[in-house]
Design a protein around this motif. Structure first.
Motif, PDB file in Angstrom:
ATOM      1  N   THR A  40     -27.862  13.216 120.418  1.00 18.33           N
ATOM      2  CA  THR A  40     -27.094  11.913 120.358  1.00 18.33           C
ATOM      3  C   THR A  40     -26.046  11.797 119.444  1.00 18.33           C
ATOM      4  O   THR A  40     -24.769  11.396 119.729  1.00 18.33           O
ATOM      5  N   LEU A  41     -26.243  12.129 118.102  1.00 18.68           N
ATOM      6  CA  LEU A  41     -25.405  12.087 117.197  1.00 18.68           C
ATOM      7  C   LEU A  41     -24.189  12.954 117.081  1.00 18.68           C
ATOM      8  O   LEU A  41     -23.104  12.885 117.152  1.00 18.68           O
ATOM      9  N   TYR A  42     -24.727  14.246 117.779  1.00 15.59           N
ATOM     10  CA  TYR A  42     -23.552  15.267 118.090  1.00 15.59           C
ATOM     11  C   TYR A  42     -22.630  14.934 119.323  1.00 15.59           C
ATOM     12  O   TYR A  42     -21.350  15.191 119.258  1.00 15.59           O
ATOM     13  N   PHE A  43     -23.122  14.309 120.146  1.00 16.92           N
ATOM     14  CA  PHE A  43     -22.428  13.834 121.339  1.00 16.92           C
ATOM     15  C   PHE A  43     -21.282  12.495 120.792  1.00 16.92           C
ATOM     16  O   PHE A  43     -20.154  12.382 121.214  1.00 16.92           O
ATOM     17  N   ILE A  44     -21.762  11.568 119.886  1.00 14.99           N
ATOM     18  CA  ILE A  44     -20.936  10.614 119.351  1.00 14.99           C
ATOM     19  C   ILE A  44     -19.883  11.429 118.489  1.00 14.99           C
ATOM     20  O   ILE A  44     -18.809  10.953 118.771  1.00 14.99           O
ATOM     21  N   TYR A  45     -20.347  12.601 117.709  1.00 12.70           N
ATOM     22  CA  TYR A  45     -19.253  13.200 117.152  1.00 12.70           C
ATOM     23  C   TYR A  45     -18.333  13.848 117.929  1.00 12.70           C
ATOM     24  O   TYR A  45     -16.970  13.520 117.699  1.00 12.70           O
ATOM     25  N   LYS A  46     -18.660  14.490 119.045  1.00 12.92           N
ATOM     26  CA  LYS A  46     -17.587  14.870 120.028  1.00 12.92           C
ATOM     27  C   LYS A  46     -16.646  14.242 120.665  1.00 12.92           C
ATOM     28  O   LYS A  46     -15.740  14.083 121.118  1.00 12.92           O
ATOM     29  N   TYR A  47     -17.591  12.851 120.994  1.00 11.46           N
ATOM     30  CA  TYR A  47     -16.639  11.746 121.636  1.00 11.46           C
ATOM     31  C   TYR A  47     -15.545  11.121 120.541  1.00 11.46           C
ATOM     32  O   TYR A  47     -14.517  10.939 120.859  1.00 11.46           O
ATOM     33  N   ILE A  48     -15.899  10.931 119.350  1.00 12.15           N
ATOM     34  CA  ILE A  48     -14.844  10.791 118.309  1.00 12.15           C
ATOM     35  C   ILE A  48     -13.879  11.515 118.235  1.00 12.15           C
ATOM     36  O   ILE A  48     -12.772  11.229 118.153  1.00 12.15           O
ATOM     37  N   GLN A  49     -14.210  12.932 118.394  1.00 12.39           N
ATOM     38  CA  GLN A  49     -13.102  13.834 118.069  1.00 12.39           C
ATOM     39  C   GLN A  49     -12.161  13.912 119.502  1.00 12.39           C
ATOM     40  O   GLN A  49     -11.029  13.951 119.219  1.00 12.39           O
ATOM     41  N   MET A  50     -12.866  13.859 120.548  1.00 15.93           N
ATOM     42  CA  MET A  50     -11.758  13.558 121.732  1.00 15.93           C
ATOM     43  C   MET A  50     -10.996  12.546 121.919  1.00 15.93           C
ATOM     44  O   MET A  50      -9.766  12.669 122.193  1.00 15.93           O
ATOM     45  N   ARG A  51     -11.567  11.625 121.331  1.00 18.62           N
ATOM     46  CA  ARG A  51     -10.764  10.195 121.271  1.00 18.62           C
ATOM     47  C   ARG A  51      -9.484  10.326 120.365  1.00 18.62           C
ATOM     48  O   ARG A  51      -8.291  10.100 120.522  1.00 18.62           O
ATOM     49  N   LEU A  53      -8.278  13.440 119.643  1.00 19.68           N
ATOM     50  CA  LEU A  53      -7.291  14.266 120.151  1.00 19.68           C
ATOM     51  C   LEU A  53      -6.380  13.496 121.388  1.00 19.68           C
ATOM     52  O   LEU A  53      -5.159  13.594 121.383  1.00 19.68           O
ATOM     53  N   SER A  54      -7.065  12.665 122.004  1.00 21.17           N
ATOM     54  CA  SER A  54      -6.555  11.940 123.044  1.00 21.17           C
ATOM     55  C   SER A  54      -5.330  11.099 122.536  1.00 21.17           C
ATOM     56  O   SER A  54      -4.117  10.975 123.039  1.00 21.17           O
ATOM     57  N   ASP A  59       0.348   9.965 121.585  1.00 19.64           N
ATOM     58  CA  ASP A  59       1.378   9.758 120.882  1.00 19.64           C
ATOM     59  C   ASP A  59       2.567  10.684 121.149  1.00 19.64           C
ATOM     60  O   ASP A  59       3.644  10.322 121.303  1.00 19.64           O
ATOM     61  N   LYS A  60       2.323  11.821 121.242  1.00 19.35           N
ATOM     62  CA  LYS A  60       3.175  12.944 121.571  1.00 19.35           C
ATOM     63  C   LYS A  60       4.081  12.306 122.913  1.00 19.35           C
ATOM     64  O   LYS A  60       5.296  12.570 122.949  1.00 19.35           O
TER      65      LYS A  60
END
Length: 77
Positions: A40-51, A53-54, A59-60
């Motif tokens: 669960t913590l791993y997927f929360i971390y990946k979600y934050i990373q993807m947000r 990046l998005s 912005d670009k």
């Protein structure tokens, strides 16, 4: 129906515990106290990373759109 699924899962955990040579309770602890929270913590971390990046990509895109609008303003017609 839910009882059938529950007892089927309990049977699987009992089979795994017999195969590994540990108790049902140990398998429960490993699975629901250690492994599940880590996943669960791993997927929360990946979600934050993807947000993040998005947001950077958005912005670009916004910057490029602004540049295109500015270029259109420079046209003589």
């Amino acid at each position: 129906m839910i009882d059938i699924i529950f007892y089927w899962c309990v049977d699987i955990l009992h089979d795994i515990s017999a195969y590994l040579g540990c108790t049902y309770e140990e398998i429960n602890i490993y699975l629901f106290i250690i492994i599940h929270p880590l996943i669960t913590l791993y997927f929360i971390y990946k979600y934050i990373q993807m947000r993040k990046l998005s947001n950077r990509l958005q912005d670009k895109v916004n910057d490029l759109e602004l540049q295109l609008i500015d270029q259109d303003d420079d046209l003589p017609f």
